[in-house]
Design a protein around this motif. Structure first.
Motif, mmCIF file in Angstrom:
data_model
loop_
_atom_site.group_PDB
_atom_site.id
_atom_site.type_symbol
_atom_site.label_atom_id
_atom_site.label_comp_id
_atom_site.label_asym_id
_atom_site.label_seq_id
_atom_site.Cartn_x
_atom_site.Cartn_y
_atom_site.Cartn_z
ATOM 1 N N LEU A 1 0.809 -1.216 0.000
ATOM 2 C CA LEU A 1 0.000 0.000 0.000
ATOM 3 C C LEU A 1 0.843 1.266 0.000
ATOM 4 N N ASN A 2 2.167 1.112 0.108
ATOM 5 C CA ASN A 2 3.068 2.254 0.168
ATOM 6 C C ASN A 2 3.649 2.502 -1.221
ATOM 7 N N SER A 3 3.035 3.422 -1.973
ATOM 8 C CA SER A 3 3.445 3.669 -3.357
ATOM 9 C C SER A 3 4.893 4.134 -3.457
ATOM 10 N N GLU A 4 5.305 4.996 -2.545
ATOM 11 C CA GLU A 4 6.667 5.513 -2.583
ATOM 12 C C GLU A 4 7.675 4.378 -2.411
ATOM 13 N N GLU A 5 7.416 3.488 -1.482
ATOM 14 C CA GLU A 5 8.323 2.372 -1.233
ATOM 15 C C GLU A 5 8.343 1.401 -2.417
ATOM 16 N N ILE A 6 7.176 1.192 -3.012
ATOM 17 C CA ILE A 6 7.089 0.313 -4.188
ATOM 18 C C ILE A 6 7.970 0.836 -5.304
ATOM 19 N N ILE A 7 7.882 2.144 -5.567
ATOM 20 C CA ILE A 7 8.638 2.742 -6.668
ATOM 21 C C ILE A 7 10.134 2.723 -6.374
ATOM 22 N N ARG A 8 10.512 3.038 -5.152
ATOM 23 C CA ARG A 8 11.932 3.117 -4.789
ATOM 24 C C ARG A 8 12.601 1.739 -4.801
ATOM 25 N N THR A 9 11.914 0.721 -4.318
ATOM 26 C CA THR A 9 12.546 -0.599 -4.168
ATOM 27 C C THR A 9 12.178 -1.580 -5.267
ATOM 28 N N GLY A 10 10.944 -1.498 -5.759
ATOM 29 C CA GLY A 10 10.496 -2.469 -6.758
ATOM 30 C C GLY A 10 10.727 -2.035 -8.182
ATOM 31 N N GLY A 11 10.814 -0.704 -8.390
ATOM 32 C CA GLY A 11 11.043 -0.189 -9.724
ATOM 33 C C GLY A 11 9.931 -0.493 -10.705
ATOM 34 N N LEU A 12 10.275 -0.447 -11.971
ATOM 35 C CA LEU A 12 9.289 -0.582 -13.043
ATOM 36 C C LEU A 12 8.605 -1.950 -13.034
ATOM 37 N N VAL A 13 9.340 -2.996 -12.705
ATOM 38 C CA VAL A 13 8.772 -4.351 -12.730
ATOM 39 C C VAL A 13 7.620 -4.478 -11.741
ATOM 40 N N LEU A 14 7.830 -4.030 -10.506
ATOM 41 C CA LEU A 14 6.782 -4.148 -9.487
ATOM 42 C C LEU A 14 5.615 -3.212 -9.782
ATOM 43 N N ILE A 15 5.899 -2.018 -10.282
ATOM 44 C CA ILE A 15 4.832 -1.084 -10.667
ATOM 45 C C ILE A 15 3.931 -1.737 -11.717
ATOM 46 N N THR A 16 4.551 -2.308 -12.739
ATOM 47 C CA THR A 16 3.806 -2.953 -13.823
ATOM 48 C C THR A 16 2.968 -4.113 -13.304
ATOM 49 N N LEU A 17 3.539 -4.930 -12.424
ATOM 50 C CA LEU A 17 2.827 -6.082 -11.881
ATOM 51 C C LEU A 17 1.615 -5.649 -11.057
ATOM 52 N N ILE A 18 1.786 -4.619 -10.226
ATOM 53 C CA ILE A 18 0.693 -4.146 -9.373
ATOM 54 C C ILE A 18 -0.443 -3.562 -10.217
ATOM 55 N N ILE A 19 -0.103 -2.806 -11.248
ATOM 56 C CA ILE A 19 -1.136 -2.239 -12.120
ATOM 57 C C ILE A 19 -1.892 -3.351 -12.837
ATOM 58 N N PHE A 20 -1.187 -4.384 -13.253
ATOM 59 C CA PHE A 20 -1.841 -5.520 -13.901
ATOM 60 C C PHE A 20 -2.859 -6.177 -12.964
ATOM 61 N N VAL A 21 -2.443 -6.444 -11.741
ATOM 62 C CA VAL A 21 -3.319 -7.119 -10.775
ATOM 63 C C VAL A 21 -4.484 -6.219 -10.380
ATOM 64 N N GLU A 22 -4.212 -4.929 -10.176
ATOM 65 C CA GLU A 22 -5.241 -4.010 -9.687
ATOM 66 C C GLU A 22 -6.324 -3.734 -10.727
ATOM 67 N N ASN A 23 -6.023 -4.014 -11.990
ATOM 68 C CA ASN A 23 -6.966 -3.685 -13.064
ATOM 69 C C ASN A 23 -7.857 -4.829 -13.513
ATOM 70 N N GLY A 24 -7.953 -5.894 -12.738
ATOM 71 C CA GLY A 24 -8.853 -6.938 -13.183
ATOM 72 C C GLY A 24 -8.797 -8.239 -12.414
ATOM 73 N N ILE A 25 -7.877 -8.361 -11.458
ATOM 74 C CA ILE A 25 -7.807 -9.563 -10.636
ATOM 75 C C ILE A 25 -8.598 -9.297 -9.359
ATOM 76 N N ILE A 26 -9.529 -10.170 -9.018
ATOM 77 C CA ILE A 26 -10.474 -9.920 -7.931
ATOM 78 C C ILE A 26 -9.815 -9.437 -6.652
ATOM 79 N N PHE A 27 -8.732 -10.092 -6.230
ATOM 80 C CA PHE A 27 -8.119 -9.734 -4.947
ATOM 81 C C PHE A 27 -7.206 -8.508 -5.032
#
Length: 213
Positions: free
Chosen positions: A12-38
């Motif tokens: 839930l911490n967007s700043e931490e996601i961007i700083r540590t996960g970079g583009l890969v984690l951002i892309t994965l989260i957007i994929f899940v948030e846009n159509g996966i039930i959970f």
């Protein structure tokens, strides 16, 4: 239990996601948030905006076009996954009991958005948390023609990504000091989100009461 709580807090911490996960984690989260039930609880709007800000200030060292392409692709493919889930497993979803990660109310709220906006709800839903996750699922559940879904899916994703990521990049590049006020940006988006959801709920409730009269 503490590790699980910390994991969800991290997601839930967007700043931490961007700083540590970079583009890969951002892309994965957007994929899940846009159509996966959970994925309905994951950050969407402010993750996009902040990823643009971080790219504009070069903290996230990714060219803008690559950032836009990855997030756009994740948004489109995530929604397509939701559509196919609703299309082929709609009966199971309709009969699914409420749980921590799913409530029938989410489907009902999304259905209300479709009634109000028609197929254009797929575009409007991009800017509505929770509804954004369940809109493609409901579109599949009601067997919306795939050609219309793909069209509105692409249009909605384009507007959503260009507006938020592009806007964030502009502010990050022109006003780099905004990086010191990331928490205020998140609060701003949360306030807008809360207002939108509450207003939508009150309007839907008012319409239901009017139907009963």
């Amino acid at each position: 239990m503490n590790q699980i709580a910390e994991f969800f807090q991290y997601l839930l911490n967007s700043e931490e996601i961007i700083r540590t996960g970079g583009l890969v984690l951002i892309t994965l989260i957007i994929f899940v948030e846009n159509g996966i039930i959970f994925g309905f609880f994951l950050p969407g709007d402010y993750l996009l905006f902040l990823s643009g800000v971080f790219a504009g200030t070069k903290i996230l060292n990714v060219p803008l076009w690559i950032l836009l392409l990855c997030i756009f692709s994740a948004a489109v493919l995530g929604s397509l996954t939701g559509y196919l889930t609703g299309y082929y497993f709609g009966a199971r979803i309709k009969n699914r009991p409420d749980s921590l990660f799913f409530k029938q109310k989410y489907i009902d709220d999304t259905r209300a958005a479709f009634i109000r906006y028609g197929n254009g709800a797929l575009i409007v839903a991009r800017f509505l948390p929770v509804v954004r996750t369940f809109a493609p699922i409901l579109a599949g559940l009601i067997h919306m023609p795939s050609r219309f879904f793909i069209l509105y899916n692409i249009i909605g994703a384009s507007i959503w990504v260009l507006t938020l990521v592009g806007g964030g990049f502009y502010f990050g590049e022109r006003f780099p000091w905004i990086i010191n006020y990331v928490h205020w940006v998140i609060i701003f988006f949360l306030a807008i989100t809360t207002f939108t959801v509450v207003r939508g709920y009150l309007n839907a409730r008012k319409e239901k009461q009017a139907e009963k009269v």
